[in-house]
Scaffold this motif. Structure first.
Motif, PDB file in Angstrom:
ATOM      1  N   ALA A 188      10.010   2.609   5.659  1.00 42.19           N
ATOM      2  CA  ALA A 188      10.741   1.382   5.320  1.00 42.19           C
ATOM      3  C   ALA A 188      10.251   0.260   6.221  1.00 42.19           C
ATOM      4  N   ASP A 189       9.547  -0.685   5.654  1.00 52.01           N
ATOM      5  CA  ASP A 189       9.117  -1.857   6.402  1.00 52.01           C
ATOM      6  C   ASP A 189       8.830  -2.984   5.420  1.00 52.01           C
ATOM      7  N   LYS A 190       8.489  -4.143   5.962  1.00 53.16           N
ATOM      8  CA  LYS A 190       8.236  -5.301   5.107  1.00 53.16           C
ATOM      9  C   LYS A 190       7.039  -5.064   4.188  1.00 53.16           C
ATOM     10  N   GLY A 191       6.051  -4.329   4.678  1.00 55.83           N
ATOM     11  CA  GLY A 191       4.860  -4.077   3.868  1.00 55.83           C
ATOM     12  C   GLY A 191       5.170  -3.253   2.636  1.00 55.83           C
ATOM     13  N   ASN A 192       5.927  -2.175   2.777  1.00 57.39           N
ATOM     14  CA  ASN A 192       6.271  -1.339   1.629  1.00 57.39           C
ATOM     15  C   ASN A 192       7.232  -2.052   0.688  1.00 57.39           C
ATOM     16  N   ALA A 193       8.116  -2.887   1.245  1.00 63.02           N
ATOM     17  CA  ALA A 193       8.997  -3.689   0.383  1.00 63.02           C
ATOM     18  C   ALA A 193       8.171  -4.681  -0.430  1.00 63.02           C
ATOM     19  N   LEU A 194       7.177  -5.279   0.221  1.00 62.42           N
ATOM     20  CA  LEU A 194       6.278  -6.190  -0.500  1.00 62.42           C
ATOM     21  C   LEU A 194       5.520  -5.441  -1.590  1.00 62.42           C
ATOM     22  N   ALA A 195       5.089  -4.214  -1.299  1.00 57.38           N
ATOM     23  CA  ALA A 195       4.391  -3.407  -2.307  1.00 57.38           C
ATOM     24  C   ALA A 195       5.280  -3.153  -3.522  1.00 57.38           C
ATOM     25  N   THR A 196       6.573  -2.942  -3.294  1.00 56.83           N
ATOM     26  CA  THR A 196       7.520  -2.751  -4.399  1.00 56.83           C
ATOM     27  C   THR A 196       7.553  -3.972  -5.311  1.00 56.83           C
ATOM     28  N   ILE A 197       7.580  -5.155  -4.691  1.00 51.03           N
ATOM     29  CA  ILE A 197       7.585  -6.395  -5.469  1.00 51.03           C
ATOM     30  C   ILE A 197       6.272  -6.562  -6.219  1.00 51.03           C
ATOM     31  N   GLN A 198       5.173  -6.310  -5.550  1.00 50.36           N
ATOM     32  CA  GLN A 198       3.860  -6.423  -6.183  1.00 50.36           C
ATOM     33  C   GLN A 198       3.740  -5.507  -7.394  1.00 50.36           C
ATOM     34  N   GLN A 199       4.218  -4.290  -7.262  1.00 56.33           N
ATOM     35  CA  GLN A 199       4.150  -3.337  -8.368  1.00 56.33           C
ATOM     36  C   GLN A 199       5.045  -3.756  -9.521  1.00 56.33           C
ATOM     37  N   GLN A 200       6.253  -4.237  -9.191  1.00 52.85           N
ATOM     38  CA  GLN A 200       7.196  -4.609 -10.239  1.00 52.85           C
ATOM     39  C   GLN A 200       6.705  -5.804 -11.041  1.00 52.85           C
ATOM     40  N   PHE A 201       6.010  -6.729 -10.381  1.00 51.85           N
ATOM     41  CA  PHE A 201       5.548  -7.943 -11.057  1.00 51.85           C
ATOM     42  C   PHE A 201       4.049  -7.904 -11.366  1.00 51.85           C
ATOM     43  N   ASN A 202       3.435  -6.754 -11.142  1.00 57.56           N
ATOM     44  CA  ASN A 202       2.014  -6.566 -11.448  1.00 57.56           C
ATOM     45  C   ASN A 202       1.150  -7.607 -10.741  1.00 57.56           C
ATOM     46  N   ILE A 203       1.390  -7.727  -9.432  1.00 57.54           N
ATOM     47  CA  ILE A 203       0.638  -8.675  -8.596  1.00 57.54           C
ATOM     48  C   ILE A 203      -0.190  -7.879  -7.585  1.00 57.54           C
ATOM     49  N   ALA A 204      -1.463  -8.176  -7.495  1.00 54.45           N
ATOM     50  CA  ALA A 204      -2.355  -7.457  -6.583  1.00 54.45           C
ATOM     51  C   ALA A 204      -2.261  -8.042  -5.178  1.00 54.45           C
ATOM     52  N   PRO A 205      -2.609  -7.242  -4.156  1.00 60.17           N
ATOM     53  CA  PRO A 205      -2.627  -7.775  -2.789  1.00 60.17           C
ATOM     54  C   PRO A 205      -3.489  -9.031  -2.654  1.00 60.17           C
ATOM     55  N   GLU A 206      -4.638  -9.057  -3.335  1.00 63.26           N
ATOM     56  CA  GLU A 206      -5.508 -10.231  -3.221  1.00 63.26           C
ATOM     57  C   GLU A 206      -4.909 -11.470  -3.900  1.00 63.26           C
ATOM     58  N   GLU A 207      -3.831 -11.298  -4.644  1.00 61.19           N
ATOM     59  CA  GLU A 207      -3.115 -12.416  -5.262  1.00 61.19           C
ATOM     60  C   GLU A 207      -1.882 -12.804  -4.447  1.00 61.19           C
ATOM     61  N   THR A 208      -1.813 -12.295  -3.217  1.00 64.16           N
ATOM     62  CA  THR A 208      -0.648 -12.486  -2.351  1.00 64.16           C
ATOM     63  C   THR A 208      -1.036 -13.225  -1.078  1.00 64.16           C
ATOM     64  N   MET A 209      -0.183 -14.158  -0.659  1.00 60.62           N
ATOM     65  CA  MET A 209      -0.348 -14.888   0.597  1.00 60.62           C
ATOM     66  C   MET A 209       0.871 -14.591   1.465  1.00 60.62           C
ATOM     67  N   ALA A 210       0.636 -14.206   2.746  1.00 58.52           N
ATOM     68  CA  ALA A 210       1.733 -13.826   3.631  1.00 58.52           C
ATOM     69  C   ALA A 210       1.623 -14.526   4.978  1.00 58.52           C
ATOM     70  N   PHE A 211       2.792 -14.804   5.578  1.00 59.84           N
ATOM     71  CA  PHE A 211       2.877 -15.471   6.869  1.00 59.84           C
ATOM     72  C   PHE A 211       3.799 -14.687   7.797  1.00 59.84           C
TER      73      PHE A 211
END
Length: 262
Positions: A188-211
């Motif tokens: 359980a961390d921010k990275g895996n939570a972000l992965a959940t969102i990416q999978q649900q919305f079909n967004i790839a890591p390279e289509e993601t910007m993080a701060f």
């Protein structure tokens, strides 16, 4: 093409433990939405605290709260992870040995503390705007908790090594700022939570910007093709970030988003 932006809050968007956010971020969130770009905030904070900060645009974004253990969108729970009850109880009993520290136990709806320490409660209610409850004993609440935290006003550096040695292999144990250490279920961390969102919305890591600014943002930045550490970030985070941007006091997130996406 960026389709998702995710940012930490404390130390990245605003001074740690405050609600002093630049309201310009609300216009940025709306502008991103108009361009079809999702916006998410990720924090060790409770969902209620995060929602308070982003109230004007709360229905235009996603919340990764409690360091990734609770993901919310438009008042709907997208995912939650809980600590093994026996481990939660072990952490509470161990932390009680540190009399200079305060312990918090969270569930998605409320944060529990054992002592009604005025200064600490003021920080939690007036600084973070958490939903709080004071109880006689945290142990019964260990049956279902998504996050435990220890707070030390003078800084957690002097206890961090000891705590990480004791619980680092059992739980996701992370320093979440100068005054907090958080405990979550492994995985359980921010990275895996972000992965959940990416999978649900079909967004790839390279289509993601993080701060981000601290070590609990590492997993999140590693899930983003465009990763930024603010100038005031922890050296360890700067090492893994693709870019360094302006500090939180210089509105680094807002300025970068306007420059790169708007």
């Amino acid at each position: 093409m960026i389709k998702l932006v995710v940012t930490d809050i404390d130390g990245t968007l605003l001074p740690e433990g405050t609600d002093q956010i630049n309201p310009e971020i609300y216009d940025v969130v709306r502008a991103l939405k108009e361009k079809g770009i999702l916006f998410a905030a990720a924090s060790g904070r409770q969902y209620a605290s995060m929602r308070y900060v982003f109230e004007p645009v709360a229905h235009d974004m996603i919340f990764i709260s409690e360091n990734g253990t609770n993901v919310m969108c438009r008042e709907t729970n997208m995912a939650s992870k809980y600590i093994d009850p026996e481990l939660a109880e072990e952490v509470v009993r161990y932390l009680r040995r540190h009399e200079e520290c305060e312990i918090t136990l969270s569930i998605p709806e409320v944060m529990y503390v054992e002592r009604n320490h005025p200064d600490f409660m003021k920080l939690l209610t007036d600084g973070y705007h958490n939903n709080m409850a004071v109880v006689e004993d945290l142990i019964p609440y260990c049956r279902k908790t998504n996050k435990l935290s220890v707070y030390r006003k003078a800084g957690v550096d002097v206890i961090a090594d000891e705590i990480l040695e004791r619980f680092g292999r059992k739980l996701n144990t992370t320093v979440s700022g100068k005054i907090w250490i958080d405990f979550m279920q492994p995985g359980a961390d921010k990275g895996n939570a972000l992965a959940t969102i990416q999978q649900q919305f079909n967004i790839a890591p390279e289509e993601t910007m993080a701060f981000g600014d601290n070590c609990n943002d590492i997993g999140m930045l590693m899930r983003a093709g465009e990763s930024y550490a603010v100038a005031n970030a922890h050296p360890q985070l700067k090492k893994i970030a693709k870019h360094i941007t302006w500090s939180n006091t210089e509105d680094g997130v807002i300025r970068t988003l306007r420059e790169k996406l708007l």
